[in-house]
Write an enzyme that holds these catalytic residues in place. Structure first.
Site, PDB file in Angstrom:
ATOM      1  CG  ASP A  90      -0.438  -0.481   2.482  1.00  0.00           C
ATOM      2  OD1 ASP A  90       0.768  -0.814   2.538  1.00  0.00           O
ATOM      3  OD2 ASP A  90      -1.198  -0.521   3.469  1.00  0.00           O
ATOM      4  CG  ASP A 119      -4.124  -2.064 -14.776  1.00  0.00           C
ATOM      5  OD1 ASP A 119      -3.330  -2.858 -15.308  1.00  0.00           O
ATOM      6  OD2 ASP A 119      -5.340  -2.013 -15.083  1.00  0.00           O
ATOM      7  CG  ASP A 151      -4.163  -7.613 -12.510  1.00  0.00           C
ATOM      8  OD1 ASP A 151      -3.872  -6.918 -13.518  1.00  0.00           O
ATOM      9  OD2 ASP A 151      -5.241  -8.226 -12.403  1.00  0.00           O
TER      10      ASP A 151
HETATM   11 MG    MG Z   1      -5.179  -6.287 -15.191  1.00  0.00          MG
END
Ligand code: MG
Ligand code: NAI
Length: 342
Positions: free
Chosen positions: A215, A243, A239
């Protein structure tokens, strides 16, 4: 003999950006393409998002180029990554001259564990309104991704290796992940000391290593991306953080990825089927073309891969550009410009 590449355009913009990448591949290498289907459309027609034939073809091909799937993405991408025997999902994130980036100094790569974590798909509904998910983390897979991450750093000139974790909360699972990566880091540092710290090889074997709570890392990646090189991540974190990092350099239209490991490899843009722009002919082909460059590298077509990257960088610098990068060019116009530079 030409190497065989399975091509799976899938859904939405996958059907626009994959043909673009094939045009580029055809301009620089002698490859044999076989096309197969997967995704929402096939599911509507046949009831199955990933036909057995597509899975088998991916397992047999020297490499696979995949576009995107829509709602069925998990049913398509996760088994395909398994079909090609990949355990590492590599997602380089770079800012390019000419592209308006929030953080132009960004040059890093996520190395994401591809086989375990919360994406192993072990979910159930215990009773009405109560659901569970089982997370699997093994020492074997964690060490394997760590070795891969340090090798990737050495091979690609990154001096910093960071492991993302949340071992303060998920003590057993992320604890296992963190301990495994830390052990590999120590072993490699010892090896490099033993080899004499001054040689380049030794330095590469012992990149600067640190761990980061994921985090806090999310904030720091936005504030100080230039301090990061390779970021080794559990599946879900990789993932999400990749992004996030896409937002630092100009968006998802730019991010390629490679699923590699023991086997033949699956190459795909990080983005999905982008239903909001699908069919309009304006999807940015860059992410998929750069994924195709990673595919070429995987097939040891290093010179061809470098030519593709140079052509892409030239077009990003001088245009034409698709609307996501502030331009008004079509997918085809950008692709033609890339091919013209080859
Ligand atoms: Mg993704
Ligand atoms: P997305 O990545 O498809 O789109 C997110 C945003 O980025 C949208 O505004 C889209 O227009 C933009 N974008 C994506 N690719 C672009 C490109 N090449 N050029 C210009 N702009 C681009 O993610 P979203 O919207 O969350 O998901 C849409 C569908 O894709 C969902 O059904 C999801 O399940 C699926 N998906 C599939 C993936 C895969 O096949 N590997 C990965 C992520 C999502």
């Amino acid at each position: 003999m030409a190497e065989s590449v399975l091509v799976v355009p899938g859904d939405g913009v996958g059907r626009e950006v994959v043909p673009a990448a094939i045009e580029v591949l055809e301009a620089v290498a002698d490859l044999e393409f076989v096309e197969a289907d997967a995704g929402d459309r096939v599911k509507r027609e046949t009831g199955e998002a990933l036909p057995e034939e597509t899975y088998e073809l991916a397992a047999a091909a020297d490499a696979t180029l995949f576009g995107a799937a829509g709602e069925t993405a998990a049913d398509v991408v996760l088994p395909l990554r398994e079909a090609v025997d990949s355990f590492a999902n590599v997602r380089p994130v770079r800012a390019y001259p000419g592209v308006d980036a929030l953080r132009p100094e960004t040059d890093l790569a996520f190395v994401r564990e591809n086989t375990e974590g919360v994406y192993a798909g072990i979910e159930s509904e215990v009773t009405d309104g109560v659901t569970t998910l089982t997370r699997v983390v093994t020492e074997k897979a964690s060490r394997r991704i760590a070795e891969f991450g340090f090798d990737y750093a050495a091979d690609n000139g990154y001096d910093e290796v960071t492991v993302a974790h949340k071992a303060n909360v998920m003590r057993a699972t992320d604890g296992q992940f963190l301990d495994s990566v830390a052990t590999v880091a120590e072993e490699r540092a010892e090896r490099s000391d033993a080899n004499g710290a001054s040689s380049d090889a030794a330095r590469a074997a012992g990149a600067d290593y640190e761990s980061a709570l994921m985090d806090a890392l999310a904030t720091d990646l936005v504030m100080r991306p230039e301090e990061y090189g390779v970021v080794i991540c559990p599946n879900l974190a990789g993932d999400v953080l990749s992004d996030l990092a896409a937002g630092l350099v100009g968006g998802l239209g730019l991010l390629p990825s490679a699923n590699v490991g023991a086997g033949n490899g699956l190459f795909e843009p990080v983005h999905g089927s982008a239903p909001d722009i699908a069919g309009e002919g304006v999807a940015n082909p860059t992410a998929t073309v750069l994924s195709a460059a990673m595919l070429l590298e995987h097939l040891d077509e290093t010179a061809a891969a470098a030519r593709v990257r140079t052509a892409v960088e030239g077009v990003l610098a001088d245009g034409p550009r698709t609307p996501d990068l502030g331009g008004d060019a079509s997918t085809t116009a950008v692709t033609d410009a890339i091919v013209a530079r080859l």
